[in-house]
Design an enzyme around this catalytic site. Structure first.
Site: not given
Length: 723
Positions: A472, A483, A497
């Site tokens: 999560s 990223d 998740k």
């Protein structure tokens, strides 16, 4: 877990409330079965939950016969995951219920799930009684037979004869473990009699709310894995875990035999401040400021906790049997004033790992974050001192910077998530302004959660350590830094998740004057990385991988049969702060060269391989000679390892003694727990070395360090030149 704003139109709310209270009342209950009978409030709660799930869940699914079958199977799996209680004959006897659970929920009659549970309790008592009877005769261990200890994928035992044979082997294995640990037959029999007696007691202490909680979760999780129901107690525990505080006496309690025993005293709490309580003391009675003491011997620990917690500055009276007193020893009464307790053990914490020596010494700061906590109520009230993960972390980073660390590790292992807002704010500490995560709603609309605060708390070398238990919010944070090219991600593939949940207070929906219905945690969105990908199913893939003990088929999003699929959307508009590709290649090469010579790391690889072998085998021999050879081989392997940093002490403490939790002395349990905490953390140490390598590379490539520094600086004022 994540939380987003959730609004239901008022007209629909009142329509739902009217429908809920139109549910017919249940027929009278017999006094004999009253303990395990559904209540009117539970029927109303189930109905209201069904209406909300059917209208507002991200994955809408009609409550029909098809879903009823899924609920039925999941409910049975929740009750008997190893298929050691029910027989196939029992399952066949439930066949008529398979497609009727949807009607039970819609019509407000929960007799069916409670009937199944009553049969489950009856069978559990029968199995444990049979297990106890096996102890009278003892066992011989020369036969070539095995015990299957992982039966989650096995068929149901066809009849009582087959299930009794399974339990015979289970008891035989329990006996053999104690025998191999050096216990004599008399001690073994006494230990196992006590164990099965305790199991029997617990098996008959279930309450109506326990049955309802299990059934409602089977219902909710049949729609999607991260949707669940929280009764009042579970909801209170959730609030405590997010705010890291509660009002109580500051004592960690544990059931040991029939007593509620103090396992730990929390620093700064009323219990330790009083000087009248000690670890090992047993609570045999609880009373309030006014009124008699209530005997709690044989009471479940959660029920005792309810009696002890209360309003701030109110009094609670404890009847204590001291740790060193026998069962008939002298009691003493202790009066405490309840106060707010801060759960510091679950908060972010820092440490420093030194790598190398002399001129090559690198100091690597470590921030361990167990959860993305946030005191929602404190923040809503405008409390300037409200607690949150990002506020704690920024303070710790500032302290580490003052201690002149060369690099930073954020340890998110086994961090299952928490507040979405905290995931965004924590990410913002390490990137300049920009998008952090994207969310897609059921209608397809996509929103972007961004960091709007310029500047960073740390701009030096950095890594994020994750494992299969990182889920999560942990995945949002790790994915965003990956990223942006801001940090090296190290460890295992994360949980996978990629969904957003909201908490719905059912009592607010129903306009109840008092708490009755509990909360519904419901999936309302899916989140995506800023690059357009999602962590759903696939998780975050580390840049440098560590060996994984976790079984991906049994743990992680991919282990769920109804998980949402992986998908992709367009990338958000963001500007990476760096390109770590070349650096990671060098770090990976150095890492591989180092661990090939590291005896501790190689020992870890052996342990991982052994755990994988045992997991795939799923059974164990009941032949004493074979088991003894295996035990001797394992101990010889441990003894041959280099004894460094307490690993030999930990191995000795964790050696299989055949005992289960609560069967050892409290002192032994606490010693083993301390040894685990103090043991060398091989993976964290290696992560620190990787970050130290990164720091060294940056020093050897000053232009790289300068480029990264410039990328994280705020824009220069007009007319200002940077030289």
């Amino acid at each position: 877990m994540y939380f987003a704003e959730f609004r239901v139109k008022k007209r629909l709310i009142w329509a739902l409330v009217a429908a809920v209270f139109a549910v017919p009342a249940l027929s009278g209950e017999s006094s004999a079965a009253q303990r395990l009978q559904p209540t009117v409030e539970q029927a109303q709660t189930a109905y209201l939950s069904a209406q909300l799930l059917g209208r507002y869940h991200y994955k809408t699914q009609p409550l029909d016969d098809a879903l009823s079958e899924k609920i039925f199977d999941r409910y049975l799996k929740s009750l008997d995951p190893e298929r050691l209680i029910f027989t196939q004959a029992d399952i066949d006897g439930f066949a008529d219920y398979r497609t009727r659970l949807d009607d039970a929920i819609q019509r407000g009659n929960l007799a069916i799930p409670f009937t199944i549970f009553q049969k489950f309790e009856q069978r559990t008592v029968e199995r444990l009684t049979y297990a106890r009877e096996q102890l009278r005769q003892g066992f011989e261990f020369e036969a070539r037979e095995s015990y299957t200890y992982m039966r989650d994928k096995a068929p149901w035992p066809k009849d009582d004869a087959e299930v009794r044979d399974l339990w015979r082997k289970r008891v035989k294995n329990d006996w053999l473990r104690l025998r191999l640990a050096g216990k004599d037959d008399k001690t073994i029999r006494e230990t196992l009699e006590k164990r099965y007696d305790n199991f029997l007691v617990r098996a008959t202490r279930n309450k109506s709310e326990d049955v309802f909680q299990i059934f409602m979760n089977a219902f909710a999780m049949s729609i999607e894995p991260h949707t669940s129901y929280l009764g009042r107690s579970a909801s209170d525990d959730f609030d405590i875990s997010m705010s890291l505080s509660l009002v109580g006496i500051g004592a960690v309690l544990q059931e040991r035999d029939e007593y509620i025993t103090i396992r730990e005293l929390v620093a700064g709490g009323p219990a330790i401040r009083s000087g009248k309580l000690a670890v090992g003391d047993r609570i045999v009675g609880v009373g309030q400021a006014e009124g008699p003491l209530q005997d709690v011997v044989g009471t479940r620990v959660d029920e005792v906790v309810k009696l002890i917690r209360g309003g701030k500055d109110t009094r609670v009276v404890l009847d204590i049997l001291p740790a060193d007193a026998g069962p008939d020893g002298k009691h003493r009464q202790v009066v405490l004033v309840r106060d707010k307790i801060k759960l510091e053990e679950q908060a972010a914490r820092k440490s420093i790992i030194k790598v190398g020596d002399g001129p090559a010494l690198r100091r690597i700061g470590v921030i361990t974050l167990p959860a993305f906590y946030e005191d929602f109520e404190g923040r809503r009230r405008g409390d300037k001192e409200y607690r949150s993960a990002s506020r704690d972390v920024v303070r710790l980073v500032d302290e580490l910077r003052k201690e002149k660390v060369d690099g930073l590790v954020v340890d998110l292992r086994n961090n299952g998530g928490g507040s979405l807002r905290e995931a965004v704010e924590l990410t913002g500490l390490f990137i300049d302004k920009g998008p952090v995560v994207q969310q897609r709603r059921p209608d397809g609309r996509i929103g972007v959660e961004s960091d709007e605060n310029a500047g960073v708390a740390w701009d030096g070398p950095m890594a994020v350590l994750i494992n299969r238990g990182s889920a999560s919010a942990s995945e949002i944070f790790a994915a965003a830094l990956q990223d942006y090219g801001r940090a090296t991600i190290i460890g295992e593939q994360s949980f996978g998740k990629g969904t957003v949940q909201t908490m719905i207070n059912l009592d607010e929906i129903a306009k109840n004057d008092k708490p009755k219905f509990g909360d519904l945690k419901m999936t309302v969105a899916q989140f995506f990385r800023v690059n357009g990908g999602t962590t759903q199913l696939k998780g975050v893939m580390p840049d440098i991988r560590f060996p994984s003990v976790a079984d991906p088929d049994a743990y992680g999003e991919s282990s769920y049969d109804n998980a949402l699929p992986w998908t992709q959307i367009d990338s958000a508009s963001f500007r990476p702060t760096g390109n770590l590709k070349d650096t990671i290649t060098t770090l990976q090469t150095r890492h591989q060269a180092r661990i090939s010579k590291d005896k501790s790391f190689q020992a870890l690889l052996e342990d991982v391989a052994e755990a994988r072998r045992l997991r795939e085998t799923r059974s164990i021999s009941l032949n004493e000679s074979e088991r003894r050879r295996e035990k001797e081989s394992r101990e010889a392997r441990l003894k041959a390892r280099e004894k460094t940093d307490g690993r030999d002490k930990l191995a000795a403490l964790l050696k299989d003694d055949g005992l289960q939790s609560g069967e050892r002395s409290l002192a032994a349990d606490l010693a083993a727990e301390k040894a685990r905490k103090d043991a060398k953390d091989i993976l964290l140490d290696e992560t620190a070395r990787i970050v130290a390598d990164d720091a060294e590379l940056r020093l050897s490539r000053p232009q790289l360090a300068l480029r990264d520094k410039l990328k994280t600086m705020p824009p220069a004022p007009a007319g200002t030149a940077i030289r």
